[in-house]
Motif scaffolding. Sequence first.
Motif, mmCIF file in Angstrom:
data_model
loop_
_atom_site.group_PDB
_atom_site.id
_atom_site.type_symbol
_atom_site.label_atom_id
_atom_site.label_comp_id
_atom_site.label_asym_id
_atom_site.label_seq_id
_atom_site.Cartn_x
_atom_site.Cartn_y
_atom_site.Cartn_z
ATOM 1 N N LYS A 1 0.858 -1.188 0.000
ATOM 2 C CA LYS A 1 0.000 0.000 0.000
ATOM 3 C C LYS A 1 0.888 1.230 0.000
ATOM 4 O O LYS A 1 1.623 1.485 0.964
ATOM 5 C CB LYS A 1 -0.941 0.019 1.203
ATOM 6 C CG LYS A 1 -1.941 1.176 1.144
ATOM 7 C CD LYS A 1 -2.989 1.085 2.245
ATOM 8 C CE LYS A 1 -4.006 2.228 2.100
ATOM 9 N NZ LYS A 1 -5.028 2.179 3.174
ATOM 10 N N ASP A 2 0.824 1.965 -1.108
ATOM 11 C CA ASP A 2 1.595 3.203 -1.269
ATOM 12 C C ASP A 2 3.071 2.999 -0.940
ATOM 13 O O ASP A 2 3.686 3.792 -0.217
ATOM 14 C CB ASP A 2 1.005 4.314 -0.393
ATOM 15 C CG ASP A 2 -0.423 4.667 -0.823
ATOM 16 O OD1 ASP A 2 -0.727 4.560 -2.022
ATOM 17 O OD2 ASP A 2 -1.231 5.027 0.047
ATOM 18 N N GLY A 3 3.625 1.909 -1.448
ATOM 19 C CA GLY A 3 5.054 1.676 -1.301
ATOM 20 C C GLY A 3 5.486 0.946 -0.045
ATOM 21 O O GLY A 3 6.667 0.657 0.124
ATOM 22 N N VAL A 4 4.551 0.634 0.845
ATOM 23 C CA VAL A 4 4.867 -0.121 2.061
ATOM 24 C C VAL A 4 4.478 -1.583 1.832
ATOM 25 O O VAL A 4 3.315 -1.888 1.589
ATOM 26 C CB VAL A 4 4.124 0.439 3.285
ATOM 27 C CG1 VAL A 4 4.451 -0.390 4.524
ATOM 28 C CG2 VAL A 4 4.493 1.901 3.512
ATOM 29 N N PHE A 5 5.456 -2.477 1.942
ATOM 30 C CA PHE A 5 5.236 -3.888 1.628
ATOM 31 C C PHE A 5 5.280 -4.748 2.886
ATOM 32 O O PHE A 5 6.145 -4.573 3.743
ATOM 33 C CB PHE A 5 6.302 -4.378 0.644
ATOM 34 C CG PHE A 5 6.192 -3.751 -0.720
ATOM 35 C CD1 PHE A 5 5.559 -4.417 -1.757
ATOM 36 C CD2 PHE A 5 6.701 -2.490 -0.957
ATOM 37 C CE1 PHE A 5 5.443 -3.842 -3.002
ATOM 38 C CE2 PHE A 5 6.595 -1.898 -2.207
ATOM 39 C CZ PHE A 5 5.956 -2.581 -3.235
ATOM 40 N N THR A 6 4.354 -5.701 2.978
ATOM 41 C CA THR A 6 4.326 -6.654 4.077
ATOM 42 C C THR A 6 4.079 -8.044 3.494
ATOM 43 O O THR A 6 3.556 -8.175 2.393
ATOM 44 C CB THR A 6 3.217 -6.333 5.096
ATOM 45 O OG1 THR A 6 1.951 -6.243 4.410
ATOM 46 C CG2 THR A 6 3.487 -5.033 5.822
ATOM 47 N N GLN A 7 4.452 -9.051 4.243
ATOM 48 C CA GLN A 7 4.218 -10.431 3.806
ATOM 49 C C GLN A 7 3.040 -11.006 4.562
ATOM 50 O O GLN A 7 3.002 -10.978 5.791
ATOM 51 C CB GLN A 7 5.464 -11.288 4.025
ATOM 52 C CG GLN A 7 5.306 -12.717 3.498
ATOM 53 C CD GLN A 7 6.611 -13.498 3.537
ATOM 54 O OE1 GLN A 7 7.690 -12.909 3.497
ATOM 55 N NE2 GLN A 7 6.522 -14.809 3.604
ATOM 56 N N PHE A 8 2.067 -11.515 3.824
ATOM 57 C CA PHE A 8 0.857 -12.094 4.403
ATOM 58 C C PHE A 8 1.219 -13.306 5.254
ATOM 59 O O PHE A 8 1.994 -14.164 4.835
ATOM 60 C CB PHE A 8 -0.094 -12.498 3.275
ATOM 61 C CG PHE A 8 -1.363 -13.163 3.740
ATOM 62 C CD1 PHE A 8 -2.376 -12.426 4.321
ATOM 63 C CD2 PHE A 8 -1.536 -14.531 3.573
ATOM 64 C CE1 PHE A 8 -3.553 -13.033 4.736
ATOM 65 C CE2 PHE A 8 -2.708 -15.143 3.977
ATOM 66 C CZ PHE A 8 -3.718 -14.402 4.560
ATOM 67 N N GLN A 9 0.633 -13.400 6.469
ATOM 68 C CA GLN A 9 0.979 -14.468 7.400
ATOM 69 C C GLN A 9 -0.168 -15.451 7.651
ATOM 70 O O GLN A 9 -0.013 -16.381 8.426
ATOM 71 C CB GLN A 9 1.403 -13.851 8.745
ATOM 72 C CG GLN A 9 2.571 -12.893 8.657
ATOM 73 C CD GLN A 9 3.859 -13.565 8.233
ATOM 74 O OE1 GLN A 9 4.067 -14.745 8.469
ATOM 75 N NE2 GLN A 9 4.740 -12.813 7.573
ATOM 76 N N GLY A 10 -1.315 -15.251 6.994
ATOM 77 C CA GLY A 10 -2.480 -16.092 7.256
ATOM 78 C C GLY A 10 -2.543 -17.323 6.373
ATOM 79 O O GLY A 10 -1.543 -17.814 5.854
ATOM 80 N N ILE A 11 -3.765 -17.834 6.177
ATOM 81 C CA ILE A 11 -3.993 -19.049 5.393
ATOM 82 C C ILE A 11 -3.691 -18.790 3.924
ATOM 83 O O ILE A 11 -4.196 -17.847 3.332
ATOM 84 C CB ILE A 11 -5.455 -19.527 5.538
ATOM 85 C CG1 ILE A 11 -5.736 -19.906 7.008
ATOM 86 C CG2 ILE A 11 -5.718 -20.729 4.638
ATOM 87 C CD1 ILE A 11 -7.176 -20.274 7.263
ATOM 88 N N ILE A 12 -2.873 -19.651 3.334
ATOM 89 C CA ILE A 12 -2.615 -19.579 1.896
ATOM 90 C C ILE A 12 -3.258 -20.767 1.212
ATOM 91 O O ILE A 12 -4.015 -20.646 0.265
ATOM 92 C CB ILE A 12 -1.099 -19.550 1.614
ATOM 93 C CG1 ILE A 12 -0.483 -18.281 2.210
ATOM 94 C CG2 ILE A 12 -0.836 -19.603 0.112
ATOM 95 C CD1 ILE A 12 1.005 -18.164 1.987
ATOM 96 N N ASN A 13 -2.964 -21.950 1.704
ATOM 97 C CA ASN A 13 -3.562 -23.163 1.161
ATOM 98 C C ASN A 13 -4.457 -23.811 2.196
ATOM 99 O O ASN A 13 -4.116 -23.892 3.369
ATOM 100 C CB ASN A 13 -2.482 -24.155 0.726
ATOM 101 C CG ASN A 13 -2.082 -23.951 -0.721
ATOM 102 O OD1 ASN A 13 -2.894 -24.159 -1.615
ATOM 103 N ND2 ASN A 13 -0.851 -23.535 -0.947
ATOM 104 N N SER A 14 -5.590 -24.264 1.763
ATOM 105 C CA SER A 14 -6.533 -24.924 2.652
ATOM 106 C C SER A 14 -7.431 -25.814 1.813
ATOM 107 O O SER A 14 -7.707 -25.522 0.651
ATOM 108 C CB SER A 14 -7.374 -23.881 3.402
ATOM 109 O OG SER A 14 -8.440 -24.509 4.084
#
Length: 199
Positions: A96-109
């Motif tokens: 978001k507007d140049g701020v990057f984070t890595q998603f930590q929740g469910i990816i595969n289910s």
Amino acid sequence: MMMQCFLPLFCTFTLVGGTVIELTDLNANTIQSGEWFIKAYKPSCPASQNIASSWIELAKWAIDKQYNIAEIDITAGHFLGSQFLVTKTPTLFHAKDGVFTQFQGIINSNQYRGKLETWKTFLLNKMSEQLVPLSWYRSPGSCTMIMFTYLNAHLKISAFASCSIIGSMFLVLVVAVVNLLLWFIKTRTQNPQVQKKCK
């Protein structure tokens, strides 16, 4: 149970399924503005294939919202994949507007609706604000990514050669900094001895 494929570290949008934006090394800087949810994947990875349809559904849901749903094939976008330090697929990132984070929740289910609703909740509740932003050098807007785009897109140097040039420049910079630091330490430790002799 989460399933992911592990990998070694190493300017025009294309739409997938009519809604998912395909990112490449050359259009990576476009994700510096606006809000993005990005999937880093490998086509041959079963885990990546498992969420492909869910990702398209998420993109359809986001059509009338402010979210851009995108994906990067790390076998094609080598430098962007390396920039994000992608070591397993799929890996999800939020920007978001140049701020990057890595998603930590469910990816595969095994529950199709479960992961889709989890992603929606993540976006709607602005849960990325609770995550620690990625380091500056992992951002697509960093100096290394800008250099790569210039070498590869403008000077028409191959991706491999561009990465080699950037790696060499970084190595030279590190050596120069280390030598400067050693010189500084050496001069600081020698000064007291010189002063004693003068007395």
